[in-house]
Design a protein around this motif. Structure first.
Motif, PDB file in Angstrom:
ATOM      1  N   LYS A  13      58.719  34.030   7.806  1.00 19.05           N
ATOM      2  CA  LYS A  13      58.646  35.372   8.353  1.00 19.05           C
ATOM      3  C   LYS A  13      58.445  36.421   7.269  1.00 19.05           C
ATOM      4  CE  LYS A  13      62.598  34.347  10.847  1.00 19.05           C
ATOM      5  NZ  LYS A  13      63.836  34.816  11.356  1.00 19.05           N
ATOM      6  N   ARG A  14      57.863  37.532   7.662  1.00 16.96           N
ATOM      7  CA  ARG A  14      57.770  38.675   6.772  1.00 16.96           C
ATOM      8  C   ARG A  14      59.153  39.321   6.724  1.00 16.96           C
ATOM      9  NH1 ARG A  14      53.426  43.409   6.872  1.00 16.96           N
ATOM     10  NH2 ARG A  14      54.626  44.887   5.673  1.00 16.96           N
ATOM     11  N   MET A  15      59.609  39.668   5.535  1.00 21.51           N
ATOM     12  CA  MET A  15      60.908  40.297   5.407  1.00 21.51           C
ATOM     13  C   MET A  15      60.760  41.697   4.840  1.00 21.51           C
ATOM     14  SD  MET A  15      62.839  37.889   2.774  1.00 21.51           S
ATOM     15  CE  MET A  15      62.833  39.366   1.840  1.00 21.51           C
ATOM     16  N   THR A  16      61.702  42.504   5.155  1.00 20.87           N
ATOM     17  CA  THR A  16      61.697  43.843   4.587  1.00 20.87           C
ATOM     18  C   THR A  16      63.064  44.159   4.002  1.00 20.87           C
ATOM     19  OG1 THR A  16      62.320  44.835   6.687  1.00 20.87           O
ATOM     20  CG2 THR A  16      59.974  44.700   6.212  1.00 20.87           C
ATOM     21  N   ILE A  17      63.016  44.854   2.900  1.00 19.49           N
ATOM     22  CA  ILE A  17      64.218  45.440   2.306  1.00 19.49           C
ATOM     23  C   ILE A  17      63.806  46.880   2.035  1.00 19.49           C
ATOM     24  CG2 ILE A  17      65.699  45.509   0.299  1.00 19.49           C
ATOM     25  CD1 ILE A  17      66.207  42.757   0.663  1.00 19.49           C
ATOM     26  N   ARG A  61      74.055  20.699  -3.226  1.00 17.18           N
ATOM     27  CA  ARG A  61      72.646  20.691  -2.817  1.00 17.18           C
ATOM     28  C   ARG A  61      72.398  21.805  -1.807  1.00 17.18           C
ATOM     29  NH1 ARG A  61      69.817  15.926   0.588  1.00 17.18           N
ATOM     30  NH2 ARG A  61      67.914  17.057   0.979  1.00 17.18           N
ATOM     31  N   VAL A  62      71.323  22.565  -2.019  1.00 21.54           N
ATOM     32  CA  VAL A  62      70.907  23.601  -1.068  1.00 21.54           C
ATOM     33  C   VAL A  62      70.013  22.920  -0.047  1.00 21.54           C
ATOM     34  CG1 VAL A  62      69.700  25.798  -0.771  1.00 21.54           C
ATOM     35  CG2 VAL A  62      71.027  25.377  -2.859  1.00 21.54           C
ATOM     36  N   GLU A  63      70.349  23.055   1.227  1.00 18.30           N
ATOM     37  CA  GLU A  63      69.620  22.324   2.256  1.00 18.30           C
ATOM     38  C   GLU A  63      68.774  23.197   3.171  1.00 18.30           C
ATOM     39  OE1 GLU A  63      72.481  19.896   4.265  1.00 18.30           O
ATOM     40  OE2 GLU A  63      72.865  18.688   2.477  1.00 18.30           O
ATOM     41  N   THR A  64      69.047  24.494   3.219  1.00 23.25           N
ATOM     42  CA  THR A  64      68.339  25.380   4.138  1.00 23.25           C
ATOM     43  C   THR A  64      67.287  26.190   3.386  1.00 23.25           C
ATOM     44  OG1 THR A  64      70.380  25.556   5.417  1.00 23.25           O
ATOM     45  CG2 THR A  64      68.646  27.160   5.895  1.00 23.25           C
ATOM     46  N   PRO A  65      66.014  26.126   3.819  1.00 24.39           N
ATOM     47  CA  PRO A  65      64.970  26.917   3.170  1.00 24.39           C
ATOM     48  C   PRO A  65      65.285  28.416   3.218  1.00 24.39           C
ATOM     49  CG  PRO A  65      64.014  25.338   4.690  1.00 24.39           C
ATOM     50  CD  PRO A  65      65.496  25.331   4.930  1.00 24.39           C
ATOM     51  N   VAL A  66      64.686  29.143   2.298  1.00 21.90           N
ATOM     52  CA  VAL A  66      64.894  30.585   2.217  1.00 21.90           C
ATOM     53  C   VAL A  66      63.638  31.316   2.659  1.00 21.90           C
ATOM     54  CG1 VAL A  66      66.610  30.345   0.379  1.00 21.90           C
ATOM     55  CG2 VAL A  66      64.231  30.722  -0.223  1.00 21.90           C
ATOM     56  N   ASP A  67      63.830  32.521   3.193  1.00 30.49           N
ATOM     57  CA  ASP A  67      62.708  33.380   3.560  1.00 30.49           C
ATOM     58  C   ASP A  67      62.337  34.303   2.412  1.00 30.49           C
ATOM     59  OD1 ASP A  67      62.708  32.345   6.199  1.00 30.49           O
ATOM     60  OD2 ASP A  67      64.284  33.748   6.767  1.00 30.49           O
ATOM     61  N   LEU A  78      69.217  33.044  -7.934  1.00 28.74           N
ATOM     62  CA  LEU A  78      68.561  33.707  -6.811  1.00 28.74           C
ATOM     63  C   LEU A  78      69.536  33.739  -5.644  1.00 28.74           C
ATOM     64  CD1 LEU A  78      65.080  33.563  -5.458  1.00 28.74           C
ATOM     65  CD2 LEU A  78      66.829  32.623  -3.957  1.00 28.74           C
ATOM     66  N   TYR A  79      69.770  34.931  -5.129  1.00 26.10           N
ATOM     67  CA  TYR A  79      70.583  35.078  -3.925  1.00 26.10           C
ATOM     68  C   TYR A  79      69.638  34.963  -2.742  1.00 26.10           C
ATOM     69  CZ  TYR A  79      74.382  36.389  -6.939  1.00 26.10           C
ATOM     70  OH  TYR A  79      75.354  36.357  -7.907  1.00 26.10           O
ATOM     71  N   PRO A  80      69.848  33.967  -1.891  1.00 24.57           N
ATOM     72  CA  PRO A  80      68.894  33.707  -0.809  1.00 24.57           C
ATOM     73  C   PRO A  80      68.915  34.771   0.278  1.00 24.57           C
ATOM     74  CG  PRO A  80      70.784  32.240  -0.615  1.00 24.57           C
ATOM     75  CD  PRO A  80      70.969  33.021  -1.872  1.00 24.57           C
ATOM     76  N   ILE A  81      67.750  34.973   0.865  1.00 26.00           N
ATOM     77  CA  ILE A  81      67.614  35.812   2.052  1.00 26.00           C
ATOM     78  C   ILE A  81      67.099  34.905   3.157  1.00 26.00           C
ATOM     79  CG2 ILE A  81      66.452  37.776   3.125  1.00 26.00           C
ATOM     80  CD1 ILE A  81      66.183  38.995   0.316  1.00 26.00           C
ATOM     81  N   ARG A  82      67.848  34.875   4.241  1.00 24.39           N
ATOM     82  CA  ARG A  82      67.450  34.094   5.411  1.00 24.39           C
ATOM     83  C   ARG A  82      67.568  34.991   6.630  1.00 24.39           C
ATOM     84  NH1 ARG A  82      70.831  30.329   2.434  1.00 24.39           N
ATOM     85  NH2 ARG A  82      69.529  28.668   1.599  1.00 24.39           N
ATOM     86  N   THR A  87      72.329  36.817   1.204  1.00 25.92           N
ATOM     87  CA  THR A  87      73.633  36.204   1.000  1.00 25.92           C
ATOM     88  C   THR A  87      74.076  36.531  -0.416  1.00 25.92           C
ATOM     89  OG1 THR A  87      73.084  34.404   2.498  1.00 25.92           O
ATOM     90  CG2 THR A  87      74.909  34.019   0.994  1.00 25.92           C
ATOM     91  N   LEU A  88      74.958  37.496  -0.532  1.00 21.85           N
ATOM     92  CA  LEU A  88      75.417  37.939  -1.847  1.00 21.85           C
ATOM     93  C   LEU A  88      76.798  37.360  -2.149  1.00 21.85           C
ATOM     94  CD1 LEU A  88      74.142  41.620  -1.787  1.00 21.85           C
ATOM     95  CD2 LEU A  88      73.178  39.663  -2.992  1.00 21.85           C
ATOM     96  N   ILE A  89      76.870  36.044  -2.098  1.00 19.90           N
ATOM     97  CA  ILE A  89      78.079  35.312  -2.449  1.00 19.90           C
ATOM     98  C   ILE A  89      77.750  34.548  -3.733  1.00 19.90           C
ATOM     99  CG2 ILE A  89      79.713  33.523  -1.742  1.00 19.90           C
ATOM    100  CD1 ILE A  89      78.999  34.296   1.180  1.00 19.90           C
TER     101      ILE A  89
END
Length: 96
Positions: A13-17, A61-67, A78-82, A87-89
């Motif tokens: 998906k296209r993401m916006t910040i 292991r990271v299992e979920t792809p990131v957007d 890298l803090y993932p965005i989904r 996710t700023l943990i």
């Protein structure tokens, strides 16, 4: 690429910040500024996730792809965005 948007690798998906939020986001581990990851980095991370080689800060292991993602100033994590949610943990950041 502008501050207010990135277009991740194909199939995502296209993401916006918004430009007003990015300058106030900080790395929870070190407090430094974060920048948006470019499409090449997101594609590389997703390839590592698919291959089972992407790891978070706890070596899990990271299992979920990131957007998308937010990269630290020294480019070590890298803090993932989904689904447009960063996710700023600190422990969930992906090692670069």
């Amino acid at each position: 690429m502008t501050v207010d948007e990135i277009i991740p690798s194909s199939g995502h998906k296209r993401m916006t910040i918004t430009p007003d939020i990015l300058p106030i986001l900080r790395c929870p581990a070190g407090g430094g500024p974060l920048t948006l990851a470019d499409a090449e980095l997101i594609e590389r991370i997703n390839e590592q996730i698919a291959a089972g080689t992407a790891r978070d800060q706890l070596d899990a292991r990271v299992e979920t792809p990131v957007d998308g993602g937010l990269v630290t100033a020294n480019a070590d994590r890298l803090y993932p965005i989904r689904e447009n949610i960063p996710t700023l943990i600190a422990d969930d950041a992906i090692r670069l």
